[in-house]
Design a protein around this motif. Structure first.
Motif, short mmCIF file in Angstrom:
data_model
loop_
_atom_site.label_atom_id
_atom_site.label_comp_id
_atom_site.label_asym_id
_atom_site.label_seq_id
_atom_site.Cartn_x
_atom_site.Cartn_y
_atom_site.Cartn_z
N GLU A 110 -25.19 -43.22 -0.58
CA GLU A 110 -25.30 -43.41 -2.03
C GLU A 110 -26.14 -44.63 -2.38
N GLU A 111 -26.14 -45.64 -1.53
CA GLU A 111 -26.89 -46.87 -1.78
C GLU A 111 -28.36 -46.76 -1.38
N ASN A 112 -28.71 -45.72 -0.65
CA ASN A 112 -30.08 -45.59 -0.14
C ASN A 112 -30.81 -44.50 -0.93
N GLU A 113 -31.36 -44.89 -2.07
CA GLU A 113 -32.01 -43.94 -2.98
C GLU A 113 -33.20 -43.23 -2.32
N ILE A 114 -33.94 -43.93 -1.51
CA ILE A 114 -35.10 -43.32 -0.86
C ILE A 114 -34.65 -42.23 0.11
N LEU A 115 -33.60 -42.50 0.87
CA LEU A 115 -33.09 -41.49 1.80
C LEU A 115 -32.55 -40.28 1.04
N VAL A 116 -31.82 -40.52 -0.03
CA VAL A 116 -31.29 -39.40 -0.83
C VAL A 116 -32.43 -38.56 -1.39
N ASP A 117 -33.46 -39.20 -1.90
CA ASP A 117 -34.62 -38.47 -2.41
C ASP A 117 -35.29 -37.67 -1.29
N SER A 118 -35.38 -38.25 -0.13
CA SER A 118 -35.99 -37.58 1.01
C SER A 118 -35.17 -36.35 1.42
N ILE A 119 -33.86 -36.50 1.42
CA ILE A 119 -32.99 -35.38 1.76
C ILE A 119 -33.12 -34.28 0.71
N MET A 120 -33.15 -34.66 -0.55
CA MET A 120 -33.32 -33.66 -1.61
C MET A 120 -34.65 -32.91 -1.46
N PHE A 121 -35.70 -33.64 -1.14
CA PHE A 121 -37.00 -33.02 -0.91
C PHE A 121 -36.91 -32.01 0.23
N ARG A 122 -36.26 -32.38 1.32
CA ARG A 122 -36.11 -31.48 2.47
C ARG A 122 -35.31 -30.24 2.10
N LEU A 123 -34.26 -30.42 1.30
CA LEU A 123 -33.47 -29.26 0.87
C LEU A 123 -34.30 -28.31 0.01
N ILE A 124 -35.13 -28.87 -0.86
CA ILE A 124 -36.01 -28.03 -1.68
C ILE A 124 -37.01 -27.29 -0.80
N GLN A 125 -37.58 -27.99 0.18
CA GLN A 125 -38.52 -27.36 1.10
C GLN A 125 -37.84 -26.23 1.87
N MET A 126 -36.61 -26.46 2.30
CA MET A 126 -35.87 -25.44 3.03
C MET A 126 -35.68 -24.20 2.15
N ALA A 127 -35.28 -24.40 0.92
CA ALA A 127 -35.06 -23.28 0.00
C ALA A 127 -36.36 -22.49 -0.20
N GLU A 128 -37.46 -23.20 -0.36
CA GLU A 128 -38.75 -22.53 -0.56
C GLU A 128 -39.16 -21.75 0.69
N ASN A 129 -38.94 -22.33 1.87
CA ASN A 129 -39.30 -21.63 3.10
C ASN A 129 -38.40 -20.44 3.37
N ILE A 130 -37.13 -20.54 3.02
CA ILE A 130 -36.22 -19.41 3.18
C ILE A 130 -36.64 -18.26 2.28
#
Length: 68
Positions: free
Chosen positions: A34-54
Motif C-alpha cells: 500500500e505504501e509503494n504507489e509505483i509498485l501498485v501502479d506497475s501491478i495494475m498495468f500488468r493486470l490490464i495487460q493480462m486481461a487484454e492478452n487473454i
C-alpha cells in the motif's frame, strides 16, 4: 524472427506478467504494498495487460478450456 501472435504467444505474455507480479510482491506485507504507489501502479498495468492478452486468445482455445 518469428512474429506470429498466436495462443502460445499470448499465454507466454500472461505467464510473464504473472511471474513479474509474484516476484515483485513476494515477502511484502499488505502495508508495504500500500505504501509503494509505483509498485501498485506497475501491478495494475500488468493486470490490464493480462486481461487484454487473454481476450486475444482464439475462440477455439477459449472453448477448449471452458473460458466461456
Amino acid at each position: 524472427m518469428d512474429n506470429e501472435k498466436n495462443d502460445k504467444f499470448y499465454l507466454e505474455k500472461v505467464v510473464s506478467d504473472l511471474n513479474f507480479i509474484i516476484e515483485k510482491t513476494k515477502n511484502k506485507t499488505q502495508f508495504e504494498l500500500e505504501e509503494n504507489e509505483i509498485l501498485v501502479d506497475s501491478i495494475m498495468f500488468r493486470l490490464i495487460q493480462m486481461a487484454e492478452n487473454i481476450e486475444k486468445l482464439s475462440i477455439e482455445f477459449k472453448m477448449k478450456h471452458n473460458y466461456f
